[in-house]
Design an enzyme around this catalytic site. Structure first.
Site, PDB file in Angstrom:
ATOM      1  CB  SER B 151      -0.930  -0.047   1.208  1.00 36.43           C
ATOM      2  OG  SER B 151      -1.985   0.846   1.082  1.00 36.43           O
ATOM      3  CG  ASP B 303      -6.533  -4.246  -2.545  1.00 41.29           C
ATOM      4  OD1 ASP B 303      -7.421  -3.500  -2.086  1.00 41.29           O
ATOM      5  OD2 ASP B 303      -5.324  -4.077  -2.315  1.00 41.29           O
ATOM      6  CG  HIS B 330      -4.810  -3.186   0.846  1.00 44.38           C
ATOM      7  ND1 HIS B 330      -4.451  -2.805  -0.424  1.00 44.38           N
ATOM      8  CD2 HIS B 330      -4.211  -2.294   1.687  1.00 44.38           C
ATOM      9  CE1 HIS B 330      -3.686  -1.737  -0.354  1.00 44.38           C
ATOM     10  NE2 HIS B 330      -3.514  -1.402   0.894  1.00 44.38           N
TER      11      HIS B 330
END
Lengths: 126, 610
Positions: B151, B303, B330
């Site tokens: 991320s 995701d 995620h």
């Protein structure tokens, strides 16, 4: 991280030694973790918060908390036998509560933290 | 390019001489401030294998985050765990494998000083150079740095590579975007309000070191963590307080972009030249390729748009790559496969996944190198890993399925000169909060039976399939439609209906209708789906009640639909749980044409099973 939680209660029991002295109205916690950062053992108000949040002691009890960073010992002194008994009982369940609460919280769906509404708030000050 | 498709190509089961080996039992934790070129002090936590001899030099893994590099735990947890317990078992495994692990709060965040005008600012990216210089000057450093993350931290790892620091030898970026406009903020030009609002609020709180918000998002973190970890020498927390004071100048993402419609709009009024593209990795493709460092790129089909990002990196960058697309949430903490909703644990386990990551870095650093590109992908429903060195995979072809009368989906083209369906947009339609667009918050991604959701949508369903059907790639939908309004949005869900009528989510896609123009210009990067520029000059409002062609791609997927199941295309005009409403007022009626002149259809990327 969550995979550590089920082992938590045992780690607490192995890492923290509790010694009680009923006559002196004292409870001592000896932390056996070796590499605690100086200043990290805790502050008296953090120890009190721990007893309130995880020991479930909601009533006002005046505790005298001393933190000794040299020996890694935290000493909690109560004023009378009744209060000693309350804290002593709280301490017996504290590790288990702190472990179970974390497991329970990790299983809560995002946005559904209502089950912790009775827990109260933490003091966010360092 | 040759094709190499191995039906048992599980990337987490590969073993060679570079596979993870435990060399150290434990690690030490220390922390420091590192001063950047402009005087801003950056907080760093340093984990080194215990028992490292003074002669031995080791590589470093750099992890730059905006979510607190380390945590000050509450009592009694602080008595048993250290400040980086949140990353368990990453630190344990990397240090055991002989790496130093360095956790950094990016400027304006955590215990670092400075402030941030937005994510991945130029200054934040340049800090990577100063940090790598600092790392490689340490007595334990062998002069090699690698970086990884999931991320935001996956973005920072990739941004680090754009600096072309010769000591950065490889990066690993997981579940990150390289065109954030379409990857998570305005997919299909529709504003992802729910996520951006939450993420912006959450970031603001973190930067002020407030953990209360965690109670609703991740309650166990609220119980466990008091806030960011101060630098150990900052015993009275005075530096931490100063740093947090500086963060008060931080800009909130939501405040700056909530009214954005076009890709070329300024995202901050104060910085005239800053647009989405300026802060998007795809713009720096040339930089990324200069040193040709190996990249490990991974994500999930479920995701955000991140599986497409893995594919786009694979298509656009010449760097040697290991690319992996799986079926988890995620960051791969939880299973998310809609074909296997009762799976209790994520596969692979975090431990197995991290060992594979270490093995990749070992290969890059210890002589093996990486010369080629391989994409590993998981086919849901078939529950198998496959691998390919070309994309789309060999044997893929687009199969058209037309919308027909009586809500039917069929391979035959419509023959009637007339035929259309009216759909009054149901603005109560939604996908809940445990979906691909909230996924980047780390929440579970759970597309359960969509039977009830489908009641609010307009449906086209095929007859029972006579054979298994593998879909791998991006479905593309072409709709001929008119609307009573100039603006609007279309959400298309591709679904699998089993024999019992359970509706399994496969993938989806959406488009705000003013962005409908398929641009004939060269896109800024190679893409498999129709190119919508989202530029102001290409805006094309609908003419009410006039038929327009609406063509767009759905997110890439890989599934096996079993014989006897049916394919369904479900159409909505809104997702009230996640996206802004288009138009802001009014209730459009959308007329979907399905006749000889205007045959609406979906093209499904099928893989020959022969």
């Amino acid at each position: 991280m969550e995979e550590l939680f089920p082992k938590l209660n045992n780690i607490f029991n192995d890492t923290i030694e509790i010694r009680e002295d009923k006559d002196q109205l004292l409870i001592e916690l000896k932390i056996k973790k070796k590499d605690i950062v100086p200043g990290d053992l805790g502050k008296p108000n953090e120890v009190k918060e721990m007893i309130r949040m995880f020991g479930g002691v909601k009533q006002e009890i005046s505790l005298d908390v001393a933190v000794d960073e040299n020996t890694n010992i935290i000493t909690i002194k109560m004023r009378n036998k009744e209060e000693f008994e309350i804290i002593s009982t709280a301490m017996k369940n504290l590790w288990k509560n702190a472990s179970n609460l974390l497991i329970e919280a990790s299983n809560v769906e995002p946005g559904s933290a209502g089950s912790f509404k009775d827990l109260g708030d933490f003091d966010e000050n360092y | 390019m040759t094709m190499n498709q191995n039906k048992d190509a599980n990337p987490f089961k590969q073993r060679d001489e570079y596979y993870f080996q435990q060399r150290f039992e434990d690690y030490s934790v220390s922390s420091t401030y590192v001063t950047m070129r402009d005087g801003v002090k950056i907080a760093m936590t340093i984990c080194l294998p215990k028992g490292l001899s003074p002669e031995e030099k080791i590589p470093a893994l750099l992890y730059q985050t905006r979510y607190h590099r380390a945590h000050h735990l509450r009592l009694p947890y602080r008595w048993i765990w250290n400040e980086i317990v949140d990353y368990y078992p990453k630190t344990e495994l990397f240090t055991a494998g002989g790496y130093a692990v360095l956790f950094v709060d990016v400027r304006g965040c955590g215990a670092s000083y400075g402030y941030r005008l937005g994510p991945f600012s130029e200054e934040e990216v340049k800090d990577g150079v100063d940090i790598v210089d600092w790392i490689t000057s340490q007595p334990w450093s062998d002069g090699n740095v690698v970086s990884n993350g999931i991320s935001y931290t996956g973005f920072t790892a990739e941004w680090l590579a754009t600096n072309n620091h010769p000591k950065v030898k490889s990066i690993m970026t997981g579940h990150s975007g390289w065109d954030p406009f379409v990857d998570m903020i305005l997919p299909g030009g529709c504003y992802n309000t729910a996520f951006i609002q939450l993420w912006s609020f959450y970031g603001k709180q973190l930067d002020q070191n407030v953990m209360k918000q965690m109670k609703m998002l991740a309650a166990h973190r609220w119980i466990l963590m008091k806030g960011v970890k101060h630098i150990h020498s900052d015993k009275d927390y005075s530096q931490l307080k100063e740093a947090i004071e500086e963060h008060k100048q931080n800009e909130a993402v939501y405040d700056n972009i909530s009214e954005v419609t076009y890709r070329d709009e300024d995202i901050r009024i104060e910085i005239a030249e800053s647009s989405f593209d300026e802060r998007s990795i795809f713009k720096y493709q040339e930089d990324l390729q200069k040193l040709n460092i190996p990249i490990y790129s991974w994500a999930s089909w479920l995701d955000a748009n991140f599986a497409d990002v893995v594919i786009e990196r694979f298509l656009n960058l010449s760097n040697p790559q290991v690319a992996i697309i799986g079926d988890w949430n995620h960051g791969a903490h939880l299973p998310a496969n809609p074909y296997d909703p009762s799976r209790p644990e994520v596969i692979p386990s975090p431990r197995e996944r991290i060992k594979t990551e270490i093995s990749f870095f070992n290969r890059c650093l210890k002589g093996g190198g990486l010369k080629s590109k391989t994409l590993y992908y998981y086919t849901m429903g078939e529950e198998r890993w496959k691998k390919t060195d070309i994309w789309p995979p060999l044997g893929q072809s687009l199969q058209r399925w037309y919308f027909q009368e009586n809500n039917r989906l069929a391979k035959e083209e419509p023959e009637a000169n007339e035929g259309s369906d009216d759909y009054k947009v149901n603005f109560r339609a939604g996908t809940g909060f445990l979906n691909r667009w909230m996924g980047p918050a780390g929440t579970p991604i759970r597309y359960t039976d969509r039977k009830k959701d489908d009641e609010k949508l307009y449906l086209y369903t095929s007859l029972h399939l006579e054979n298994d059907l593998e879909i791998t790639g991006n479905p593309i939908v072409t709709l001929y439609l008119s609307s009573t309004h100039e603006d609007g949005a279309i959400f298309v869900y591709l679904e699998d209906v089993d024999e019992e009528g359970n509706v399994i989510y496969i993938t989806d896609g959406n488009l705000r209708l003013i962005h409908r123009k398929v641009s004939s210009e060269k896109p800024p990067y190679k893409t498999i789906i129709p190119y919508h520029s989202f530029l102001k000059k290409d805006a094309l409002p609908l003419v009410p009640n006039e038929v327009a062609e609406i063509k767009f791609g759905l997110h890439a997927t890989s599934v096996l639909i079993k014989k006897g199941h049916r394919i369904r295309v479900a159409i909505a005009g809104a997702d009230r749980d996640m996206f802004k409403r288009y138009p802001a007022k009014g209730k459009p009626i959308i007329t979907i044409e399905r006749n000889k002149k205007y045959p609406s259809f979906i093209e499904i990327p099928i893989i020959s099973r022969e």
